[in-house]
Design a protein around this motif. Structure first.
Motif, short mmCIF file in Angstrom:
data_model
loop_
_atom_site.label_atom_id
_atom_site.label_comp_id
_atom_site.label_asym_id
_atom_site.label_seq_id
_atom_site.Cartn_x
_atom_site.Cartn_y
_atom_site.Cartn_z
N SER A 158 0.93 -1.35 -0.04
CA SER A 158 -0.06 -0.13 0.02
C SER A 158 0.80 1.17 -0.10
CB SER A 158 -1.03 0.08 1.23
OG SER A 158 -1.82 -1.14 1.35
N LEU A 159 1.86 1.17 0.47
CA LEU A 159 2.96 2.15 0.49
C LEU A 159 3.60 2.30 -0.82
CD1 LEU A 159 4.29 2.00 4.19
CD2 LEU A 159 2.67 3.65 3.23
N ASN A 160 3.88 3.62 -1.21
CA ASN A 160 4.65 4.04 -2.41
C ASN A 160 6.20 3.65 -2.16
OD1 ASN A 160 6.25 4.85 -4.62
ND2 ASN A 160 4.31 6.43 -5.22
N PRO A 161 7.12 2.74 -2.76
CA PRO A 161 8.10 2.60 -2.39
C PRO A 161 9.40 3.55 -2.64
CG PRO A 161 7.61 1.41 -4.43
CD PRO A 161 6.56 1.98 -3.80
N VAL A 162 9.05 4.42 -3.61
CA VAL A 162 9.98 5.35 -3.98
C VAL A 162 9.81 6.80 -3.16
CG1 VAL A 162 10.11 4.38 -6.21
CG2 VAL A 162 8.56 6.39 -5.86
N HIS A 163 8.78 6.76 -2.38
CA HIS A 163 8.70 8.04 -1.61
C HIS A 163 8.93 7.83 0.01
CE1 HIS A 163 7.32 10.58 -5.05
NE2 HIS A 163 6.30 9.79 -5.21
N ARG A 164 9.50 8.84 0.60
CA ARG A 164 9.54 8.56 2.14
C ARG A 164 8.34 8.52 2.80
NH1 ARG A 164 15.14 10.02 2.99
NH2 ARG A 164 16.12 11.04 1.41
N VAL A 165 8.15 7.98 3.94
CA VAL A 165 6.93 7.75 4.25
C VAL A 165 6.18 9.16 4.76
CG1 VAL A 165 7.39 5.37 5.02
CG2 VAL A 165 7.93 7.12 6.57
N GLY A 166 7.22 9.99 5.40
CA GLY A 166 6.75 11.28 5.95
C GLY A 166 5.99 11.91 4.80
N ARG A 167 6.34 12.10 3.55
CA ARG A 167 5.74 12.71 2.36
C ARG A 167 4.43 11.65 1.83
NH1 ARG A 167 4.08 15.64 -0.43
NH2 ARG A 167 4.60 16.76 1.35
N GLN A 168 4.29 10.73 2.26
CA GLN A 168 3.37 9.87 1.92
C GLN A 168 2.04 10.31 3.14
OE1 GLN A 168 3.60 5.86 0.38
NE2 GLN A 168 5.75 6.19 0.81
N VAL A 216 3.11 15.79 10.70
CA VAL A 216 3.55 14.38 10.30
C VAL A 216 4.42 13.77 11.59
CG1 VAL A 216 5.04 13.24 8.77
CG2 VAL A 216 3.53 14.71 7.92
N GLY A 217 5.26 14.52 12.19
CA GLY A 217 6.13 13.98 13.26
C GLY A 217 4.88 13.53 14.63
N ASP A 218 4.02 14.73 14.73
CA ASP A 218 3.00 14.22 16.10
C ASP A 218 2.45 12.77 15.62
OD1 ASP A 218 3.87 16.48 17.17
OD2 ASP A 218 2.28 17.45 16.60
N ALA A 277 9.52 10.60 15.32
CA ALA A 277 9.10 11.60 14.32
C ALA A 277 10.34 11.41 13.17
CB ALA A 277 9.12 13.07 14.70
N ALA A 278 11.72 11.11 13.75
CA ALA A 278 12.57 11.02 12.72
C ALA A 278 12.59 9.80 11.62
CB ALA A 278 14.18 10.89 13.34
N ARG A 279 11.66 8.88 12.00
CA ARG A 279 11.39 8.04 10.91
C ARG A 279 10.52 8.58 9.79
NH1 ARG A 279 14.85 4.70 11.05
NH2 ARG A 279 13.45 2.76 10.51
N ALA A 280 10.21 9.79 9.70
CA ALA A 280 9.46 10.18 8.39
C ALA A 280 10.42 10.20 7.34
CB ALA A 280 9.08 11.65 9.04
N ALA A 281 11.69 10.46 7.56
CA ALA A 281 12.77 10.51 6.39
C ALA A 281 13.00 8.83 5.87
CB ALA A 281 14.02 11.12 6.93
N ALA A 282 12.54 7.99 6.22
CA ALA A 282 12.65 6.59 5.94
C ALA A 282 11.54 6.38 4.70
CB ALA A 282 12.62 5.70 6.91
N TYR A 283 12.25 5.34 3.92
CA TYR A 283 11.60 4.54 2.96
C TYR A 283 10.84 3.37 3.58
CZ TYR A 283 13.98 7.96 -0.50
OH TYR A 283 14.24 8.82 -1.21
N MET A 299 0.90 3.07 8.02
CA MET A 299 -0.59 3.29 7.51
C MET A 299 -1.61 3.82 8.47
SD MET A 299 -0.33 2.23 4.09
CE MET A 299 -2.13 1.70 4.23
N ILE A 300 -1.46 3.40 9.75
CA ILE A 300 -2.42 3.95 10.85
C ILE A 300 -2.31 5.51 11.06
CG2 ILE A 300 -2.91 3.79 13.20
CD1 ILE A 300 -2.09 0.83 12.96
N ALA A 301 -0.92 5.88 10.90
CA ALA A 301 -0.79 7.60 10.88
C ALA A 301 -1.39 8.19 9.88
CB ALA A 301 0.99 7.49 11.03
N MET A 302 -1.17 7.42 8.54
CA MET A 302 -1.76 8.04 7.47
C MET A 302 -3.41 7.88 7.56
SD MET A 302 0.39 6.40 4.53
CE MET A 302 -0.68 7.05 3.08
#
Length: 323
Positions: free
Chosen positions: A102-112, A133-135, A144-150, A163-166
Motif C-alpha cells: 500500500s505504501l509507495n516504495p519511492v517516496h519517504r513515509v513522511g511525504r506519504q 507528520v511528526g506528531d 518523528a525522525a522515521r518520517a525520512a525513511a523509505y 499506515m495507521i498514521a496516514m
C-alpha cells in the motif's frame, strides 16, 4: 458530535463477471458509534473486505450495489464525487492489509503521510505539515525522525503503524481497518492492536475492524458481526460471541482458537471441515448446511433470517435455543 458514525442498511454488493454474478455481500445491516470498535469476522471470501471497501465507495465498476451506507449521516452511495473526496480521509479513512503493497516504495513515509493533509488543508504552512507528520508518527509509537525513511527501511510492524498514521492524518471520525495485522507476528500484532485500541479511547473515533481471527476481535472489539457467504449470521457483544456463540459457524470459528489452560482444547483442537460455498451457486437453504454439525432437513429448505434473541443478540439459525 454525532454518536452514530456509520450505518449500513440492507447492503448488497454483486460482482458482474464473465463466469456469472457473484453476490459478495447480501443484505448486511450494521452500525458503528463514536468510541466503539465493531469487528467483522469470517473466512476468506465471506464478504468482509467488500463490505469495508464499499463503505468508502471503493468497489470496482463491475459491482452492483443496493441498500444504504451512511457515514456521518450522509449516504455514500448517492453522494456527489466532490463530496465523496471530502469525506475520504477527513470523515472516514481506511487501513489496508499488507502495508508494503500500500505504501509507495519511492517516496519517504513522511511525504506519504503529508499528502492527504496537504490535499484537505491546502492553506497549511509547510512547517505545520511537517510538525503534524511528526506528531502522528509519535502517536502511533514511532519517532518523528522515521518520517525520512523509505518503506523498505522499516519493519512490518513499523510500516503498519505508518499506515495507521496516514489514516489518522486528517482527523477522521471513522477508521476502517481491513485485516491490518494479518502479515505480522504475534508480538508485533499485539503492539499494533494496542495502538489501535488506545487511539480509539484517546481520540473518540469509531472503528470497523475486519479480521478472520475471532480471538483478536474478542480482545479488541465491543461488538462482533460474524459473516458467512456474504451475510451476517451472528451479531452481539464481543465476549459473548467468542465464549458463548449462538450460530454453529461462529462456534466453529471460536473453537479454532485454543484457550490457554484448557486441556480439552490443547489435546483435541477443533476445526471446521469443508470449504465455503461458491457464491455463484448458493443453495436454496442455509449456505452453511453442508458443513454444519447441527443441520436438519429443514435447514435445506429456506435461508433463515437474522433474528433477535435475549440481550439483543442476533443469529441466523433455526437451531438457536434448541437442545
Amino acid at each position: 458530535m454525532t454518536a452514530r458514525l456509520l450505518e449500513i442498511e440492507d447492503l448488497s454488493v454483486t460482482y458482474r463477471t464473465g463466469e456469472g454474478d457473484v453476490p459478495a455481500v447480501r443484505g448486511v445491516s450494521l452500525t458503528v458509534d463514536r468510541g466503539e470498535i465493531v469487528g467483522v469476522a469470517g473466512e476468506s471470501g465471506c464478504g468482509k473486505s467488500t463490505l469495508a471497501s464499499t463503505v468508502l465507495r471503493l468497489q470496482p465498476p463491475s459491482a452492483e450495489v443496493s441498500g444504504a451506507v451512511r457515514v456521518l449521516g450522509d449516504d455514500v452511495m448517492t453522494m456527489r464525487w466532490g463530496d465523496l473526496r471530502t469525506l475520504r480521509w477527513a470523515g472516514a479513512s481506511i487501513v489496508f492489509q499488507g502495508a508494503l503493497h500500500s505504501l509507495n516504495p519511492v517516496h519517504r513515509v513522511g511525504r506519504q503521510i503529508a499528502e492527504p493533509i496537504e490535499l484537505h488543508e491546502p492553506d497549511l504552512a509547510e512547517g505545520e505539515v511537517t510538525r503534524r507528520v511528526g506528531d502522528l508518527l509519535e502517536q502511533v509509537g514511532l519517532p518523528a525522525a522515521r518520517a525520512a525513511a523509505y518503506p523498505h527501511q522499516l519493519s512490518g510492524g513499523q510500516r503498519q503503524r505508518v499506515m495507521i498514521a496516514m489514516a489518522l492524518a486528517c482527523k477522521p471520525d471513522l477508521v476502517i481497518a481491513d485485516e491490518p495485522t494479518t502479515a505480522l507476528d504475534v508480538m508485533v500484532q499485539s503492539q499494533v492492536l494496542d495502538v489501535l485500541s488506545g487511539l480509539v479511547a484517546e481520540l473518540g473515533v469509531g472503528m470497523l475492524f475486519i479480521s478472520h481471527d475471532l480471538s483478536v476481535l474478542a480482545d479488541l472489539c465491543d461488538r462482533i458481526a460474524v459473516m458467512y457467504a456474504g451475510r451476517v449470521v451472528e451479531l452481539g457483544a464481543a465476549d459473548e460471541v467468542f465464549t458463548r456463540p449462538l450460530h454453529p459457524y461462529a462456534a466453529a470459528l471460536s473453537a479454532a482458537f485454543p484457550r490457554i489452560g484448557d486441556p480439552a482444547a490443547r489435546y483435541a483442537p477443533a476445526g471446521l471441515g469443508g470449504d465455503p460455498p461458491d457464491l455463484r451457486l448458493l443453495p436454496d437453504g442455509c449456505p452453511f448446511t453442508p458443513r454444519c454439525p447441527r443441520a436438519v432437513e429443514e435447514c435445506s429448505h429456506a435461508e433463515p433470517p437474522l433474528a433477535t434473541y435475549d440481550a439483543g443478540r442476533q443469529a441466523a439459525c433455526i437451531r438457536v435455543g434448541q437442545a
